[in-house]
Design a protein around this motif. Sequence first.
Motif, short mmCIF file in Angstrom:
data_model
loop_
_atom_site.label_atom_id
_atom_site.label_comp_id
_atom_site.label_asym_id
_atom_site.label_seq_id
_atom_site.Cartn_x
_atom_site.Cartn_y
_atom_site.Cartn_z
N VAL A 74 0.94 -1.22 -0.03
CA VAL A 74 -0.16 -0.08 0.01
C VAL A 74 0.78 1.36 0.14
O VAL A 74 0.59 2.07 -0.87
CB VAL A 74 -0.99 0.00 1.29
CG1 VAL A 74 -1.75 1.37 1.16
CG2 VAL A 74 -1.98 -1.10 0.90
N PRO A 75 1.87 1.39 0.80
CA PRO A 75 2.76 2.45 1.02
C PRO A 75 3.66 2.75 -0.36
O PRO A 75 3.69 3.65 -1.06
CB PRO A 75 3.61 2.44 2.01
CG PRO A 75 2.98 1.57 2.85
CD PRO A 75 2.14 0.65 1.85
N LEU A 76 3.96 1.65 -1.00
CA LEU A 76 4.82 1.62 -2.23
C LEU A 76 3.82 2.00 -3.25
O LEU A 76 4.08 2.87 -4.24
CB LEU A 76 5.31 0.20 -2.46
CG LEU A 76 6.73 -0.15 -1.57
CD1 LEU A 76 7.19 -1.62 -1.93
CD2 LEU A 76 7.60 0.82 -1.75
N CYS A 77 2.59 1.65 -3.29
CA CYS A 77 1.57 1.98 -4.70
C CYS A 77 1.38 3.31 -4.55
O CYS A 77 1.39 3.89 -5.59
CB CYS A 77 0.46 0.97 -4.26
SG CYS A 77 0.36 -0.69 -4.77
N LEU A 78 1.10 3.93 -3.47
CA LEU A 78 0.91 5.44 -3.28
C LEU A 78 2.23 6.29 -3.72
O LEU A 78 2.30 7.20 -4.31
CB LEU A 78 0.44 5.69 -2.14
CG LEU A 78 -0.93 5.13 -1.33
CD1 LEU A 78 -1.13 5.39 -0.05
CD2 LEU A 78 -2.26 6.00 -2.31
N GLY A 79 3.27 5.60 -3.31
CA GLY A 79 4.74 6.39 -3.42
C GLY A 79 5.03 6.28 -4.87
O GLY A 79 5.81 7.11 -5.35
N ILE A 80 4.89 5.15 -5.66
CA ILE A 80 5.33 5.06 -6.91
C ILE A 80 4.51 5.87 -7.60
O ILE A 80 4.95 6.39 -8.72
CB ILE A 80 5.53 3.48 -7.48
CG1 ILE A 80 6.52 3.00 -6.55
CG2 ILE A 80 5.43 3.57 -8.80
CD1 ILE A 80 6.46 1.31 -6.70
N ALA A 81 3.28 5.95 -7.51
CA ALA A 81 2.42 6.78 -8.16
C ALA A 81 2.61 8.18 -8.13
O ALA A 81 2.66 9.05 -9.10
CB ALA A 81 0.70 6.65 -7.68
N MET A 82 3.18 8.66 -6.77
CA MET A 82 3.59 9.93 -6.63
C MET A 82 4.81 10.15 -7.44
O MET A 82 4.89 11.27 -8.08
CB MET A 82 3.96 10.23 -5.14
CG MET A 82 4.31 11.57 -4.78
SD MET A 82 4.37 12.19 -2.87
CE MET A 82 5.90 10.99 -2.46
N ALA A 83 5.62 9.32 -7.65
CA ALA A 83 6.82 9.53 -8.17
C ALA A 83 6.62 9.41 -9.66
O ALA A 83 7.60 9.94 -10.36
CB ALA A 83 7.90 8.31 -7.82
N SER A 84 5.61 9.06 -10.08
CA SER A 84 5.35 8.84 -11.35
C SER A 84 4.67 10.06 -11.98
O SER A 84 4.28 10.32 -13.23
CB SER A 84 4.61 7.66 -11.70
OG SER A 84 5.31 6.31 -11.13
N GLY A 85 4.14 10.91 -11.15
CA GLY A 85 3.47 12.14 -11.35
C GLY A 85 2.15 11.73 -11.96
O GLY A 85 1.15 12.56 -12.47
N ALA A 86 1.37 10.70 -11.52
CA ALA A 86 0.22 10.19 -11.88
C ALA A 86 -0.92 10.40 -10.67
O ALA A 86 -0.43 10.46 -9.40
CB ALA A 86 0.31 8.59 -12.20
N PRO A 87 -2.04 10.36 -10.90
CA PRO A 87 -2.96 10.22 -9.57
C PRO A 87 -2.65 9.23 -8.98
O PRO A 87 -2.33 8.10 -9.21
CB PRO A 87 -4.23 10.04 -10.40
CG PRO A 87 -4.29 10.57 -11.73
CD PRO A 87 -2.80 10.10 -12.23
N LEU A 88 -2.66 9.35 -7.29
CA LEU A 88 -2.28 8.29 -6.50
C LEU A 88 -3.28 7.17 -6.53
O LEU A 88 -2.94 6.04 -6.20
CB LEU A 88 -2.48 9.00 -5.06
CG LEU A 88 -1.28 10.19 -4.74
CD1 LEU A 88 -1.54 10.46 -3.37
CD2 LEU A 88 0.05 9.83 -5.10
N PHE A 89 -4.51 7.24 -6.87
CA PHE A 89 -5.39 6.21 -7.10
C PHE A 89 -4.71 5.38 -8.01
O PHE A 89 -5.27 4.25 -7.84
CB PHE A 89 -6.66 6.79 -7.25
CG PHE A 89 -8.16 5.73 -7.05
CD1 PHE A 89 -8.10 5.19 -5.89
CD2 PHE A 89 -8.83 5.35 -7.94
CE1 PHE A 89 -9.17 4.26 -5.83
CE2 PHE A 89 -9.87 4.52 -8.10
CZ PHE A 89 -9.93 3.94 -7.00
N ALA A 90 -3.98 5.60 -9.23
CA ALA A 90 -3.68 4.98 -10.38
C ALA A 90 -2.68 3.89 -9.67
O ALA A 90 -2.69 2.69 -10.16
CB ALA A 90 -2.96 5.84 -11.25
N GLY A 91 -1.93 4.13 -8.52
CA GLY A 91 -1.06 3.26 -8.08
C GLY A 91 -1.84 2.15 -7.26
O GLY A 91 -1.43 0.92 -7.36
#
Length: 521
Positions: A22-39
């Motif tokens: 869960v934290p990695l999904c949110l973090g990688i979405a943030m690093a990708s410049g994508a909506p956090l929900f996408a992670g």
Amino acid sequence: MLSFKEIKNDFPAGLVVFLVAVPLCLGIAMASGAPLFAGIISGIIGGVVVSLISGSQLGVSGPAAGLAVIVLNAIDQLGSFEVFLSAVFLAGLMQLALGFLKAGNIGYYFPTSVIKGMLAGIGVIIILKQLPHAFGYDRNYEGNVHFVQPDGQNTFSELFHMLKYVSPSAVIISVLSLFILILWDQVLSKKGRIFQLIQGPLVVVVLGIGLNILFQNYYPQLALRDNHLVTLPVAENISGFFGQFTRPDFSRIFSYEVIFLAGTLAVVASLETLLCLEATDKLDPYKRISPANQELKAQGVGNMVAGLVGGLPVTQVIVRSSANIQSGGRTKLAAFTHGVLILLCVISIPGVLNMIPLASLAAILLTVGYKLAKPALFKSVYRSGMMQFLPFIVTIIAIVFTDLLTGIGIGMAVAVLFLLKNSYQVSHLLHTEKTQEGKEQYHLVLAEEVTFLNKGNIMQALRKIPDGSDLVIDYSKSAVVDHDVKELIQDFKENAHLKNIHLTFKEAGERQRASTANTNF
């Protein structure tokens, strides 16, 4: 098919992977410049969809840090997340085709030095991109994803620019989070099963939430603002939840930039998956061999689904896979369980997720970046020799100063130059021997495979033969001799008498033949 025979081992392992994911999904979405929900969506797909099709019993899939830079760059260039999703769908289709074409060995055609350089370069960029979040600079600080930005700033100067926007509370959370993650990884995880069940990233997230609540109640001046926190959409009911999924925009799917991006995603995601698959099989206590082509099909279907519902590209991920193995997972029921738990979590407690500070996720990603680019990796590659180290370091530098695809291309070019240099140098062996009459005789022994690249080197060797010498050209060990080299030797044979060189040929399974014989190449 899922097996429930090992549920007593698989369910606890799936719970651990869920807490890590869960934290990695949110973090990688943030690093990708994508909506956090996408992670989050990709975490669900990696667990629920990919695990059902995959032949890997212990591999866990989800959004990967290795694709974060590509995604960040792609969304910026395409100007639309919806158009980007169409490229993800097309990449999945390409991966599915690669699986049916039995291209599971594609990873063997890329030099290890370049692959290691790619992962290390990604780690460096993740660190550079997450440092501002760790200091509390949570606006769109990335700007242009290339090294030099339109406003005159660059990747490194932005790090100095962020110092004008430092948030003391974000720094406190980041520093404490990094301390806990390092302590957990280096010390506590080896102390007992409880520290393997409760993972460091989960503790960091809980700490971040707790500290911010403390600040709000007792030190309001330190409380984090909304732009410093995770922002996931909160649905009032199930239909509202599924309404939050993003549909792709297929209007540009046949454009060059979308097709090129899809190909890049397909290749890089497949490489990362296959490398992780090999590593996971090595860690498997039962030493099971996962079918690579089936894994490509599973990842392809997963990415097609991700593209259709608004997720990030998925790959098999070594962090989650190793957590699964270390926690006692036995079958792919563990990976499936983690996906179901993510889904239930997002449906039932999205408000809690929105309390997570971005500084906490930044700390988690900083450790991920460090593990991808840790000093021990640089030392290990350096010890392997300059043939490995130069493509490795050039790939890293090129990725940081340009972009991922350009960096890989430059790294590949350096690796190919070394390959050509080696091929040029090992084309032949020239030495002298004494004949029975005591006369000195030159021997030119050709390599097992001689290509047109060796023509210049062999030509230089032939020019070194002194006038009036005896020369044996030995290609008895050669399986392949290129036409250009044969032509060169034939020309030398026809003109050997001008230098009074007595020329003899030695073929496989035959005695030496003098040049007076009718020898044709």
